[in-house]
Every structure is written in structure tokens, then in C-alpha cells.
Design an enzyme around this catalytic site. Structure first.
Site, PDB file in Angstrom:
ATOM      1  CE  LYS A 280      74.853 -42.033  74.952  1.00  0.00           C
ATOM      2  NZ  LYS A 280      74.137 -41.218  75.954  1.00  0.00           N
ATOM      3  CD  GLU A 367      67.423 -27.891  81.217  1.00  0.00           C
ATOM      4  OE1 GLU A 367      68.399 -28.533  80.797  1.00  0.00           O
ATOM      5  OE2 GLU A 367      66.365 -27.737  80.562  1.00  0.00           O
ATOM      6  NE  ARG A 395      67.779 -25.315  77.312  1.00  0.00           N
ATOM      7  CZ  ARG A 395      67.493 -26.398  76.614  1.00  0.00           C
ATOM      8  NH1 ARG A 395      67.784 -27.587  77.107  1.00  0.00           N
ATOM      9  NH2 ARG A 395      66.898 -26.314  75.448  1.00  0.00           N
TER      10      ARG A 395
END
Length: 625
Positions: A280, A367, A395
């Protein structure tokens, strides 16, 4: 290469790996320069340059379907599909979206913004392909963080069971927005270091392929040896047990390795998972050295130094204020614990985690689990603080309804990024939470007018013992108001009159209070005196104050930075109807539409949530009266 001349990725098929390396460098330079001006998800995109180039070389978009999970890493894809000339407008009002967008390009097959959806969508596309007897590849690209989401695991289970032809790219950079957590992350860690297995597997498969078919007995024995080797060298090859052919781990920045494995994946039958290790932020030192997620997504920065360009702010960041107040109260209340679904940095919980590591829980991109875990904790007389962005709370709706509100458990939900959030656009605007929480029995919803009231609301929530309570707070910073040293709980359901006025009443809360106050001051110069009420408790409402206002016969204007359908203004209308009041009532808020990206002020102006609109509406209401 002038990237703005690219109209289609088809030119990549004629490039050598050396030419691809030069192009990769051009793309990195372009991304670093453009994101320095606009901000954006620079870290994820720098990490997938080689991977994206090779995917477009090996496959034929848009015939073959690319699905970018979450969508944080789709900038390179956008460049290769003819949108480089639009990058000056990235995430700007009416400009290029920061996520895949169906209306932008035929190459954007799937719209994203939330994680862990690509595999389910890919299964749907592959099933449709097979039902229509079409011939194309379906290629979801999912990160190691998104793979921990329950929906992704449900899809893996189905795809492996159905043996659907599909090439899944696991883009493993060992980190999503924050460092990953969980058992699956540990499995990936073992696979990353299992080079011995990869080499041994290749040698064994080569040997098996040379065995003559003589009754199949010897070949079957060899297959068992290969399986035994798998378990000997790697502790639990998760994906192969799920029904996938596993390829990797491979270097996601090595064109030759990518090409070899993608070619094999295309030829294989059934589902294949290509495990790609990427870095990354690759190619930009500040992003490469990031270990906490700062460079996952940024605002503008100085390209030469990596220093962020910060706008002038008056007060503390809302996320920091709320988290710091929870941390302060946790010092004397051992029942307080915090839960976050993979957003410890965004929700500014690092201080709590450091101070009370045994009471801090980052559950990953999960979640639903986070909400029900909070409920379980509350059954044991703990005081869980669930810190979650408004857009991600969507969610966990069923868990809030079924597991928190229905049994009336004392869970404190901190709804971060409530209201418009700006550049991330329609997938991230936090404008639906009032509508989907207000109708839940037992639920309390509040939002402060400033950071001082915000800290008192944290105290209110943690003192509250009669069920779930939600505190909304916006993205960005407070107003810079003086802060009380002593925290006090507010009476549940109490509103506050900020300005007296006999001609009309404005009922509002949170970020729209300054707008209401400015409009009231302007109207006063026209001889119209408007009452402004801080309706800080969205549920329950201050019924005593509502009766007073309605009985006066004054017209009422409600303002909310949230959807009108089922929102706060709807609650005021319901109250008036239930009690047979006939005051003129109008509402200002988010219309029945998804709000795209741009600065918050530009978006508010676009949908007429402004001081000017407030003045015009009050003038109209007073004239009608």
C-alpha cells in the site's frame, strides 16, 4: 506517456513487461500529483498499479467484468479506461467520482463504497452469464480487510459450493483502513510466508502430471500425498477447503508472476483465488511508511514533503471530542468499553485503546457483529460505546432493531459522520440514520448544537439506564466554543430556545442551527421575529414545548441535514396530526434522492438547504398566516 490520450485499455496487450514498468511509473507520478491537489484514496491506488495493468492486459473489459470491492483502489482502472483527463475534478462537485460509477463508464460494472459486496455481486453476474450461455470472465478484486466481512464469507461459501467459474483476486496489502484483526488475517499471514508450500505444490503437481494413467490407483495415491503435503506445510489452506483453486501468494508488483498466474487462472475450471501481495502506498515514501492508515485516504497534501494542507479550524474534531470524553469518563466507570468495526483511526479511539486495551475492541469490517456484541456486553451490565459511521450503521440495522432496541439494552451508539460528508459522495452521506432509527421503540436520538453540548451528551448517554441511546455528530470540527469543566447529563427529550420570536418558529438541531440563527437575524431586520429552537433530542421530542408552539398558532419550519422522508420534520407533522393542530408546517432537508460528491456547502446549496431558503420559507409562512 501522456495518460490523457488513453481511451481504452486494449493498447496494453501489445506492451512488453519493460514497457509496462515505465507506464506504471508514469501512473504513480500522475496519481501523486493529482491527489496532492484533490485529495483521495492515494495509498490503496499506488498499491495496485501493476495488478491493474496486468488485469487489463490479460482480460477484455468491458466484456470481462471487473468488480472493485469497496472501490478505494479504482483510480488506475479509471485512468486506463479513458478518464485521466478528468482527474483534476476527482471527488469535486460535478466531477469524477472517487468510486466506480455505472454512469461514468461501461468499464465500471459494479458501484461500490461499502466493503465486502464484490463476491456476492460477482456470483450474480456469473450466474446470469451461465443462464444466458454467454462466455466471459467475472473478476472480483477484494482486499484482505474486506474479506473479513461476513457477506464476503457468505459469498465464498456459495461460490465454492456451486463451483462457479470465476477468478477472485485477493489484493493482500496486510492492511485496510486500519491494521486488520481476526483469525482470517492470521491465516493470510501464514499463507504469505508459505513459500515452501507454493514451491512444493508446484513440484508435486508437475510430478503427478507425469504419472501414467494405469487404473488411477497410483494417481489417487499421489493426490493424497499432495493433500498431506498441503496440511504438513501450511496450517489449514482455508480457500482450498472452501472449494477454490488457490494460487499464490505472488508478488503483486511482479508483472511476470502476475501474468503467469492470471493465465493459469483463466484456463482453470471452477472458482480460482489468486492471492496477490501488494504494498500500500508503493512509490511514495510518506504513504509507504504509513502504519496506521493515515494515507489510506487524505485531503490535499504537499507532494514534495507529504505534509497535509489543513484548512483553518476553530474547534476540536468531532470524532476526537466524543472519543476523548468517553475516555475521560471511563477512568472512573469501569463498565465503559468501546467497540469499532475497523475504524479506530477514523473514530479517534486510539487514545482509549492505549489507556484501556482490555476494554477496547476492534472487530474488523463486521458492523452486524459489532452491534450484537455491544448488545451482549450490555446484558452483563457493561456500558458499551459503539463508535460507527452513519453510513456503516445502515449495515447493522437488523441488529440494532432486533438485538439492541427490542430487548431495550443500554447500548450507546456514537453515530459518526452524521449528515453530509462531502467528497466521498452518495455511498457515504450520513443522512438516513434518523429515518431508520426514529421508528424503533425504546430508541433515544440526540445531536448537539456545538462541542460543549456534545460532551454533555456523552455524559447523558453513559448515565442513561433505560435502553439504547444514539448520539449523532458530524464530520469535521466544532465551532470553537468555551468548554465546561464539569459534565452534566441533560434531561432526556428536553429542547432549548436559542432565540425568542412571536411570528414563527424554526425547529432544528446540530449543524443547521447556525443557518437558522443567521436567517432569524436577517428576518428581524424586516420586522419578522422568529423563534429558534435547538431540538437536540430528535426522539423523544419535547412535547411540552411542541404543545406551546402549536397552541400559539405560529407557523413552523423544521430544518435537518438528513432525509425528509421519515425524518425529524415528519415527526413534527405526526405530532401535529395526532393532537389535531393545524399550524402551517414546512420542512427543509435532504430530498428523495442520493446526494453525490462535492463540498458540503456546494451540496447544501444544490438541494436548497441554505440561509436564503430558510428566509424565503419563513417569509412565505408569515405571509400566509
Amino acid at each position: 506517456m501522456d495518460l490523457t490520450t488513453i481511451t481504452s485499455p486494449s493498447f496494453l496487450k501489445d506492451l512488453s513487461n519493460k514497457e509496462l514498468e515505465a507506464l506504471a511509473q508514469d501512473i504513480r507520478t500522475f496519481l501523486i500529483e493529482k491527489c496532492a491537489q484533490t485529495g483521495g484514496h492515494i495509498g490503496p491506488n499506488l498499491g495496485v498499479v501493476e495488478l491493474t495493468l496486468m488485469l487489463h492486459k490479460m482480460f477484455d473489459s468491458p466484456k470481462d467484468k471487473f468488480l472493485w470491492d469497496v472501490g478505494h483502489q479504482a483510480y488506475v482502472h479509471k485512468i486506463l479506461t479513458g478518464r485521466a483527463s478528468q482527474f483534476d475534478t476527482l471527488r469535486q462537485f460535478k466531477g469524477l467520482c472517487g468510486f466506480p460509477k455505472l454512469v461514468e463508464s461501461e468499464h465500471d460494472e459494479w458501484e461500490t463504497g461499502h466493503s465486502s459486496t464484490s463476491l456476492s455481486a460477482a456470483m450474480g453476474m456469473a450466474a446470469a452469464r451461465d443462464m444466458k450461455n454467454e462466455n466471459n470472465y467475472v473478476v472480483p478484486i477484494i482486499g484482505d480487510g474486506a474479506l473479513t466481512g461476513g457477506m464476503a464469507l457468505e459469498a465464498l461459501n456459495h461460490i465454492g459450493h456451486a463451483q462457479t467459474n470465476m477468478t477472485v483476486i485477493l489484493n493482500d496489502n496486510e492492511m485496510s483502513i486500519a491494521p486488520n484483526v481476526g483469525a482470517l488475517h492470521s491465516i493470510l499471514g501464514r499463507l504469505r510466508t508459505a513459500k515452501e508450500y507454493a514451491r512444493a505444490k508446484e513440484d508435486m503437481e508437475s510430478l503427478i502430471n507425469k504419472i501414467p494413467v494405469v487404473g488411477g490407483k497410483l494417481a489417487a495415491t499421489a493426490e493424497r500425498v499432495k493433500d498431506s503435503l498441503k496440511y504438513l506445510v501450511v496450517s489449514g489452506v482455508f480457500f482450498e477447503e472452501m472449494g477454490f483453486k488457490y494460487l499464490g501468494p505472488i508478488d503483486g508488483h511482479d508483472f511476470e508472476a502476475l501474468e503467469t498466474n492470471l493465465r493459469y487462472a483463466k484456463e482453470a475450471k471452477g472458482p480460482v483465488l489468486v492471492h496477490v501481495i501488494t504494498k500500500k502506498g508503493k512509490g511514495y515514501k510518506p504513504a509507504e511508511e504509513d502504519t496506521v492508515g493515515t494515507w489510506h485516504g487524505t485531503g490535499p497534501y504537499k507532494m514534495e514533503t507529504g505534509a497535509f494542507v489543513k484548512s483553518a479550524v476553530k474547534g476540536p474534531a468531532w470524532s476526537s471530542l466524543i472519543a476523548d470524553t468517553v475516555t475521560k469518563l471511563a477512568e472512573t466507570d469501569k463498565r465503559i468499553a468501546t467497540i469499532t468495526p475497523a475504524m479506530p483511526v477514523g473514530s479517534k479511539l486510539e487514545g482509549f485503546a492505549k489507556a484501556y486495551p482490555n476494554r477496547f475492541f476492534d472487530v474488523g469490517i463486521a458492523e452486524q457483529h459489532a452491534a450484537t456484541m455491544a448488545a451482549g456486553m450490555a446484558t452483563q451490565q457493561m456500558k458499551p460505546f459503539l463508535a460507527i459511521y452513519s453510513t456503516f450503521l445502515q449495515r447493522a440495522y437488523d441488529q440494532v432493531l432486533h438485538d439492541i432496541a427490542r430487548p431495550n439494552l443500554n447500548v450507546f451508539i456514537g453515530i459518526d459522520r452524521a449528515g453530509l460528508v462531502g467528497a466521498d459522495g452518495e455511498t457515504h452521506q450520513g443522512v438516513f440514520d434518523i429515518a431508520f432509527l426514529r421508528h424503533l421503540p425504546n430508541m433515544v436520538i440526540m445531536m448537539p448544537k456545538d462541542e460543549n453540548e456534545g460532551q454533555h451528551m456523552v455524559k447523558t448517554a453513559l448515565d442513561y439506564n433505560d435502553g439504547p441511546i444514539a448520539l449523532r455528530y458530524p464530520r469535521g470540527n466544532g465551532l470553537g466554543v468555551p468548554m465546561d469543566k464539569t459534565l452534566q447529563a441533560l434531561p432526556i427529550g428536553s429542547w432549548e430556545v436559542l432565540r425568542e420570536g412571536e411570528d414563527a418558529s424554526i425547529l432544528t438541531f446540530g449543524t443547521t442551527i447556525p443557518m437558522a440563527m443567521e436567517a432569524a437575524e436577517a428576518l428581524a431586520t424586516q420586522g419578522i421575529e422568529v423563534e429558534v429552537v435547538n431540538a437536540r433530542f430528535i426522539k423523544p421530542m419535547d412535547e411540552a414545548m411542541l404543545h406551546r408552539i402549536m397552541q400559539s398558532g405560529k407557523p413552523v419550519l423544521t430544518i435537518e441535514e438528513a432525509v425528509l422522508a421519515g425524518g425529524f420534520g415528519s415527526g413534527v407533522l405526526e405530532f401535529a396530526s395526532d393532537h389535531n393542530y393545524h399550524n402551517d408546517i414546512e420542512r427543509i432537508g435532504i430530498p428523495d434522492a442520493f446526494i453525490e460528491h462535492g463540498s458540503v456547502n456546494e451540496l447544501l446549496a444544490e438541494i436548497h438547504v441554505t440561509t436564503e431558503e430558510t428566509i424565503a420559507r419563513i417569509q412565505k409562512l408569515v405571509q400566509q398566516k
